[in-house]
Design an enzyme around this catalytic site. Structure first.
Site, mmCIF file in Angstrom:
data_model
loop_
_atom_site.group_PDB
_atom_site.id
_atom_site.type_symbol
_atom_site.label_atom_id
_atom_site.label_comp_id
_atom_site.label_asym_id
_atom_site.label_seq_id
_atom_site.Cartn_x
_atom_site.Cartn_y
_atom_site.Cartn_z
ATOM 1 N N GLY A 707 1.052 -5.405 -10.148
ATOM 2 C CA GLY A 707 1.048 -5.615 -8.712
ATOM 3 C C GLY A 707 1.405 -4.313 -8.042
ATOM 4 O O GLY A 707 1.567 -3.275 -8.698
ATOM 5 N N GLY A 710 4.880 -3.054 -9.293
ATOM 6 C CA GLY A 710 5.236 -2.859 -10.682
ATOM 7 C C GLY A 710 4.349 -3.648 -11.606
ATOM 8 O O GLY A 710 3.372 -4.267 -11.210
ATOM 9 N N ASP A 829 3.650 -11.519 2.324
ATOM 10 C CA ASP A 829 2.458 -11.245 1.513
ATOM 11 C C ASP A 829 1.986 -12.544 0.843
ATOM 12 O O ASP A 829 1.876 -12.620 -0.375
ATOM 13 C CB ASP A 829 2.766 -10.157 0.489
#
Ligand SMILES: *[C@@H]1O[C@H](CO)[C@@H](O)[C@H](O)[C@H]1NC(C)=O
Ligand SMILES: *[C@@H]1O[C@H](CO)[C@@H](O)[C@H](O)[C@H]1NC(C)=O
Length: 985
Positions: A707, A710, A829
């Protein structure tokens, strides 16, 4: 195999070939070798021996190649040969005499080259079970000798070319399980020798060409089901008198079933289910002497079942379920002596069932109609019964006298009829395979007989809402397979037998509204799989046993309307999955353990007890209504409806237990091997070293995703628990001061305290010089995005019910983050990538708060929030990220779940500012639904409409007009409840 690795070696070989053998043969051999050299993994394939075979001259010794007497290659059969590569270099022009080309079951990719048209002598072509993509080249129409064409189970797209109509020799055409779109070409009507046409499981649309009805001389099997075909079934199909199998189920066909269907005298299998067909069942259907399987379910058929159906002497399977059929079932149906499956449920049928109905029926479902009268006398001797569903009708009669002994019976549901009589021990015991017995909502009297315990396979027993008396027999404890036990709404008395502890598989125990008394046995705490426990409205006294705290899967606990005394045991605060808690109308005293503040309860009712002291500090208690709190002695805590606690009270205190676990070792500490990672609720500690070992020092083999912040690894800890570890892309942050680091840790701590069934648990965080990582709950099925993008069968697994549940789950999670956390958390998000699914497809929102947490400069983090396609439009011109940005993203995700893919431009056209506009958006529901799924049944359809309406409001361009997530949840649950009540009518 060195020769394969060098193109120079291949060229040399080709040169040698061309020097010694006839030009045509050498060209074929050369072409085949050149193609073979383009394949990957060649050494592992069956054709790795070709170069050696080539050494003696012609291609005729190649594995898979057959030649004519004249030395021409006529056949190439490389079925299941491990071929990995494309057909781009295939030597079509060098194999002019080829009659058979069989390349099925390989790993071929790329498109089918137009040069396929050069194989003018081809009789049999099979590319099935590869991964070929792109369109079918129109040049295929040049294969005038082709008799069999198989390109099934590939990834072909685009329309079937009209030129297919030139394959004048074709007898079998199979293109099923691809992604073909567009109409079925009418030119198929020219293929007069066509006997078998298989186009099912594509995305074909438009009307069925009537020209197919011209294929009367040869057509025997027609499979065009599971597409998106629309319009009527052409009357010309009545000419297909050789047809034995006709499958057009799972399309969008409308109009009446043509009378001409009665002319299909060879028909054995007719399946028209799951379309929009209307009108009556044509009586001519009774002419189909050979018919074995007739499936007309899930349409809008009206009228009565024609008596002529009794002429179908060979019928074994009859499905008429889920239509609007009415009237009584014709007696002639009892002539169908070969019938094994009869499904008539969910129509408007009335009257009695024919009195001699039985034959050899195994599976009989007539539920959800208006049948009345007693069940057929023939039922007494119908020993073939396996599955019988009569629920939701108005049948009368005596349950022990009107039924017989059924050695094979597995499932019997007689619920919600007018049956009377007693549960006969002798009868049901003689059904050794019985797994489900439901007789709820009748007028059954007498006691529950002890011998009912002799059903080792019984999983569900529902005798609720009858007039049963006496005690719960001890023998019920022998039903060790039992998952659901429902005895609510009777007049049972006495205690719950302690022996019930042996029912360790129980998921639901419903004993409400009886006259049960004495104390609630502590041994119920051993039923650790329980999800739902309802003992309300009985006469239980004494204390609530603390052992109930072991029921960690419990989501509903209702002990209301009893005579329970003493304090609420603090052990109940371990019920971390609890959503509904009702302890109202007892005599409970003392204060409410504050540990309840850690449970994400949905509804709580503690009214009418003698409780006092501060309310738990969570919003569920603080926002509880008057009705849910009233009638107690002295609750305080400054909620909407109770007084603040007095000055001597310290007010809400932060739970110190939580702090203990966290981050003992700030980063930089040398003995990081000892670093404890763990957050509340976990019984074992996770050591830093455990994570490093479990991921083999973050070896890519353990990587399950990447992602923005990380890489995510799957780690199995020594205790066997699987966790997801997100290793952060940390920059060198030595410059960061101690204060901001503490601030960071405080935020992580806040996030670890969040516990909600629809939010991925963050167990903890670790940071030291080598690695920083977050440890999360691991979820089997990965992200919603990945599940939706699976192939047809993968996506179909995610049925409408599961999808609606996912939408509700995401809404609940966001509502919780926005409204119910100590500090409101904006996710920032929300995307289908950040919604994960557990084994049961329950949605869990992931990565909440990390955007803020992980940005390097916390004062300017808005620039990083969000993912394209999900970002609220106002973020284009403002930096203000609010809850309403999440509401917008939720709207996108909700549509994506329904549609199976991102809604794209639709977002603009659906965005609505008023309820009326939103209601208008629903008109296009059919265009929105994921076409890989069957059309939703009416109950689901209503809920889906509700979701579209809500999503439309969430997508409003102006954030202030978007509903709050709390309201979204309410609107979703209203739609849900409406459906539940409808279903019960
Ligand atoms: C097919 O070849 C490609 C390219 O070399 C390779 O990545 C892939 O793993 C191969 N597939 C199989 C199943 O061997
Ligand atoms: C082609 O080869 C496969 C595997 O060797 C074999 O099973 C199959 O029968 C062959 N097909 C024909 C039509 O000869």
């Amino acid at each position: 195999m060195a020769e394969w690795q060098s193109s120079a070696a291949v060229s040399l070989l080709l040169l040698l070939l061309s020097a010694f053998i006839p030009p045509a043969a050498s060209e074929a051999a050369g072409g085949l070798l050149r193609w073979a050299s383009t394949l990957h993994n060649l050494p592992q394939s069956n054709i790795s021996t070709w170069p050696r075979a080539a050494a003696n001259g012609s291609p005729c010794n190649f594995v898979g190649v057959s030649c004519s007497a004249a030395g021409d290659v006529v056949r190439l059969n490389l079925t299941n040969s491990g071929l990995n590569g494309t057909l781009q270099a295939f030597p079509f022009s060098s194999l002019p005499n080829l009659t058979h080309l069989e390349l099925s079951v390989n790993l071929l990719t790329g498109s089918i080259p137009p040069e396929i048209g050069l194989l003018a002598n081809l009789v049999d072509l099979d590319f099935s079970l590869n991964q070929l993509s792109g369109r079918i080249p129109p040049e295929i129409g040049r294969l005038a000798n082709l008799q069999v064409l198989h390109i099934v189970e590939n990834r072909l797209t685009g329309a079937i070319p009209d030129e297919i109509g030139r394959l004048e020799s074709i007898t079998e055409l199979a293109l099923y399980e691809n992604r073909l779109t567009g109409p079925i070409p009418s030119s198929i009507g020219n293929l007069t020798k066509l006997a078998r046409l298989y186009l099912y499981s594509n995305e074909l649309s438009g009307p069925i060409p009537p020209e197919i009805g011209h294929l009367s001389t040869a057509l025997t099997e027609l499979f065009i089901d599971t597409n998106q075909l629309s319009g009527p079934i052409p009357a010309s199909f009545g000419n297909l008198t050789k047809l034995t199998t006709f499958f057009i189920f799972d399309n969008n066909l409308s109009g009446a079933i043509p009378d001409e269907i009665g002319n299909l005298e060879s028909l054995q299998y007719l399946s028209l289910h799951t379309n929009n067909l209307s009108g009556p069942i044509p009586p001519g259907i009774g002419n189909l002497d050979s018919l074995a399987d007739l499936e007309l379910s899930d349409n809008r058929l009206t009228g009565t079942v024609p008596a002529s159906i009794g002429n179908l002497q060979n019928l074994e399977i009859l499905f008429l379920r889920v239509n609007n059929l009415s009237g009584s079932i014709p007696d002639s149906i009892t002539n169908l002596t070969k019938l094994t499956v009869l499904q008539l449920d969910t129509n408007n049928f009335t009257g009695d069932l024919p009195d001699t109905l039985c034959g050899g029926i195994q599976n009989l479902t007539v539920h959800s109609n208006n049948f009345s009268g007693s069940v057929p006398t023939s039922f007494k001797n119908c020993t073939t019964f396996i599955r019988v569903r009569l629920e939701d009708n108005q049948f009368t009669g005596n349950i022990s006298e009107d039924f017989g002994i059924y050695p094979n019976l597995q499932y019997l549901d007689l619920s919600r009829n007018n049956f009377h009589g007693e549960v006969s021990p002798s009868k049901w015991v003689s059904c050794p395979n019985l797994a489900t017995l439901r007789i709820s909502g009748n007028r059954v009297t007498g006691e529950i007989p002890g011998p009912i315990g002799n059903h080792p396979k019984l999983q569900a027993l529902d005798l609720s809402s009858n007039q049963l008396v006496g005690q719960i027999p001890l023998e019920l404890a022998n039903l060790t397979s039992l998952v659901k036990l429902q005895l609510s709404g009777n007049q049972l008395s006495g205690p719950i037998p302690l022996e019930i502890r042996s029912l360790t598989k129980l998921d639901s125990l419903q004993l409400a509204s009886n006259r049960l008394n004495e104390s609630i046995p502590g041994s119920l705490g051993e039923l650790t799989q329980l999800n739902d426990l309802n003992l309300s409205n009985n006469q239980f006294g004494d204390r609530i046993p603390e052992q109930l705290g072991r029921l960690v899967h419990l989501s509903t606990l209702d002990l209301s309307r009893n005579s329970l005394t003493g304090a609420i045991p603090s052990q109940l605060t371990s019920l971390s999955s609890l959503e509904f808690l009702n302890l109202s109308r007892n005599s409970l005293s003392g204060s409410i353990p504050n540990g309840f503040a850690q449970i994400p309860l949905h509804t709580v009712d503690i009214s009418h007890n003698r409780l006092q002291g501060p309310l738990p500090t969570s919003p569920e208690f603080r926002n509880a209504s008057m009705e849910e709190l009233e009638g107690n002695d002295g609750l305080c805590g400054g909620s909407n409806v109770v007084q603040p606690c007095n000055a001597t009270d310290n007010g809400p205190t932060k739970n110190r237990n939580l702090r203990r676990f966290l981050f003992r070792n700030p980063r930089g500490q040398q003995d990081h091997e000892q670093q404890v990672l763990l957050a509340p609720g976990f019984d074992t500690k996770i050591m830093y070293s455990d994570i490093v070992t479990a991921t083999d020092r973050f070896d890519p083999a353990h990587c399950i995703g990447r992602g923005g912040y990380g890489t995510v690894y799957r780690a199995t800890l020594p205790s066997g628990i699987i966790v997801a570890v997100k290793k952060l892309n940390c920059s060198d942050d030595s410059s960061e001061d101690d204060e901001s680091h503490k601030e960071f840790l405080r935020e992580v701590e806040a996030l670890t305290e969040i516990r909600h069934r629809n939010i991925v648990k963050l167990y903890g965080f670790c940071s030291q010089s080598n690695h920083s990582f977050l440890v999360y709950e691991y979820l089997d099925r990965g992200s919603l995005a990945s599940v939706l993008s699976q192939d047809n069968s993968g996506a179909r697994e995610l049925d409408w019910g599961k999808r609606l549940n996912i939408v509700r789950g995401v809404a609940h999670a966001l509502s919780y983050l926005h409204h119910d956390c100590a500090i409101p958390i904006v996710h920032r998000d929300v995307t289908s990538n950040n919604v994960l699914l557990d084994r049961d497809y329950e949605a869990k929102v992931a990565d909440f708060g990390t955007a803020k947490l992980l940005s390097s400069d916390s004062s300017n983090w808005t620039t990083q929030a969000g993912t394209r396609g999900y970002i609220a439009p106002e973020l284009a011109y403002t930096m203000r990220v609010t809850e309403k940005c999440d509401v917008y993203s939720f709207g996108v995700v909700a549509l994506e779940v329904i549609r199976g893919s991102h809604p794209g431009e639709l977002v603009l056209s659906l965005a609505s500012s008023t309820e009326e506009e939103a209601a208008a958006a629903v008109v296009s529901l059919d265009d929105l639904l994921d076409r890989r799924l069957a059309r939703p049944v009416p109950g689901f359809r209503q809920e889906l409409e509700n979701v579209v309406r809500i999503a439309a409001l969430c997508l409003n361009v102006d954030p202030q007009f978007r509903p709050e997530m709390r309201l979204v949840c309410e609107m979703l649950s209203k739609g849900h409840k409406r459906k539940v009540t409808r279903g019960r009518q």
